[in-house]
Design a protein around this motif. Structure first.
Motif, short mmCIF file in Angstrom:
data_model
loop_
_atom_site.label_atom_id
_atom_site.label_comp_id
_atom_site.label_asym_id
_atom_site.label_seq_id
_atom_site.Cartn_x
_atom_site.Cartn_y
_atom_site.Cartn_z
N UNK A 50 -1.31 -1.00 21.28
CA UNK A 50 -0.10 -2.73 20.82
C UNK A 50 1.39 -2.10 20.79
N UNK A 51 1.81 -3.37 20.64
CA UNK A 51 2.98 -3.54 21.36
C UNK A 51 3.77 -3.17 19.33
N UNK A 52 3.01 -3.46 18.52
CA UNK A 52 3.78 -3.31 17.11
C UNK A 52 3.56 -1.87 16.69
N UNK A 53 2.74 -1.20 17.92
CA UNK A 53 3.06 0.32 17.07
C UNK A 53 3.64 1.26 16.83
N UNK A 54 5.11 0.37 17.66
CA UNK A 54 6.23 1.10 17.19
C UNK A 54 6.44 1.16 15.77
N UNK A 55 6.17 0.01 14.96
CA UNK A 55 6.72 0.33 13.59
C UNK A 55 6.25 1.11 12.82
N UNK A 56 4.97 1.51 13.39
CA UNK A 56 3.99 2.67 12.65
C UNK A 56 4.67 4.05 13.05
N UNK B 228 -2.90 3.94 6.60
CA UNK B 228 -1.65 4.05 6.87
C UNK B 228 -1.05 3.57 7.96
N UNK B 229 -1.77 2.23 8.41
CA UNK B 229 -1.33 1.27 9.78
C UNK B 229 -0.62 0.26 8.88
N UNK B 230 -1.36 0.06 7.98
CA UNK B 230 -0.89 -1.14 7.32
C UNK B 230 0.47 -0.83 7.14
N UNK B 231 1.22 -2.22 5.51
CA UNK B 231 2.99 -1.68 6.40
C UNK B 231 2.31 -1.50 4.67
N UNK B 232 1.40 -2.03 3.95
CA UNK B 232 2.03 -1.74 2.56
C UNK B 232 1.54 -1.03 2.01
N UNK B 233 0.62 -0.40 2.91
CA UNK B 233 0.19 1.31 2.57
C UNK B 233 1.27 2.18 2.63
N UNK B 234 2.34 1.90 3.15
CA UNK B 234 3.40 2.33 4.61
C UNK B 234 4.04 2.50 3.26
#
Length: 210
Positions: free
Chosen positions: A144-150, A183-189
Motif C-alpha cells: 500500500x501507499x504507506x509502505x514507503x515509510x517502512x 517492524x511494520x509498526x512504527x512503534x516497533x521501529x
C-alpha cells in the motif's frame, strides 16, 4: 532486454506527439524531473494543463529535422507512423529512443509502481500489456501507499548500523529483525532503533574503559 534504472533528473527529453500516448509517457516521466520538450501541433487537455503549469516546453508545430538534437531520450508518440519513423531515423546521436507507437527503439517503458525508495517495474516485453497491468495491480495491493515509510525505516537502520561499528553478526541480526512483520509498526521501529543506539553506546563506553 536488460531492466535498468536510469536517472533522468534534468536530462533533456523530447516527445514527438501530443496525444494520449504522449500524455501517458509524460505522466511517468514528471516525477523524475527531466527537462521535457513536446513537439506537436496539438495537445490533449491534460497535457495542455500540465504545460500551462510549466511542467514542460511545448513547440506547437509538426516535427522537423533537428528537433530531437541534443536529446538524451527521444519518445516517438505521434499519430502518424511516418513522423515517428522520421524522428527515429534522424536521431542517430540520441542515446535512448522509445518508439511508443510500436514498441521499437532501445528503451521500453515498463509498468512501474513506486513506494518511496521501493521501485517495482513489470514488463512482458510487449507480449501482453493487460497481463503487465494485472501484475502491477497485484503489487499495488500487496504494497500500500504507506509502505514507503517502512522502506525508509530500513534505509535509516542500515545507515545507523553501518556507522555503529558492530560485528557482521550483530549487523545481520538487526537487519533480520527489521524485516520481521512486527517492524511494520512504527512503534516497533523506534524501539529497534533505540536498542541499536543503546548497544552502540554500551560498546563505546566499553572501549573507553579499556
Amino acid at each position: 532486454m536488460k531492466p535498468l534504472s536510469i536517472d533522468l533528473y534534468k536530462k533533456r527529453v523530447v516527445i514527438v506527439g501530443g496525444g494520449k500516448v504522449a500524455e501517458k509517457r509524460m505522466k511517468s516521466l514528471l516525477p523524475e524531473d527531466p527537462e521535457v520538450t513536446v513537439i506537436s501541433p496539438e495537445l490533449t487537455e491534460n497535457l495542455r494543463q500540465l504545460w500551462e503549469e510549466g511542467a514542460f516546453e511545448w513547440k506547437r508545430k509538426p516535427y522537423a529535422e533537428g528537433d530531437a538534437s541534443r536529446a538524451f531520450l527521444l519518445i516517438t508518440a505521434a499519430d502518424q507512423l511516418e513522423v515517428n519513423e522520421q524522428a527515429e531515423a534522424e536521431a542517430k546521436e540520441v542515446p535512448l529512443i522509445n518508439r511508443a507507437d510500436n514498441g521499437g527503439g532501445n528503451v521500453h517503458f515498463p509498468a512501474h509502481m513506486k513506494r518511496g525508495r521501493l521501485s517495482v517495474s513489470v514488463t512482458t516485453n510487449g507480449a501482453s500489456p493487460k497481463l503487465t497491468a494485472g501484475i502491477k495491480q497485484k503489487f499495488e495491493e500487496q504494497f500500500p501507499e504507506d509502505y514507503g515509510r517502512y522502506v525508509d525505516f530500513l534505509f535509516t537502520m542500515r545507515n545507523v548500523l553501518r556507522d555503529a561499528g558492530f560485528s557482521p553478526d550483530r549487523r545481520r541480526f538487526y537487519l533480520e529483525e527489521g524485516l520481521k512483520e512486527a517492524c511494520r509498526s512504527r512503534d516497533q521501529q523506534q524501539l529497534l532503533l533505540q536498542e541499536i543506539h543503546k548497544e552502540k553506546g554500551a560498546d563505546d563506553c566499553e572501549r573507553t574503559d579499556r
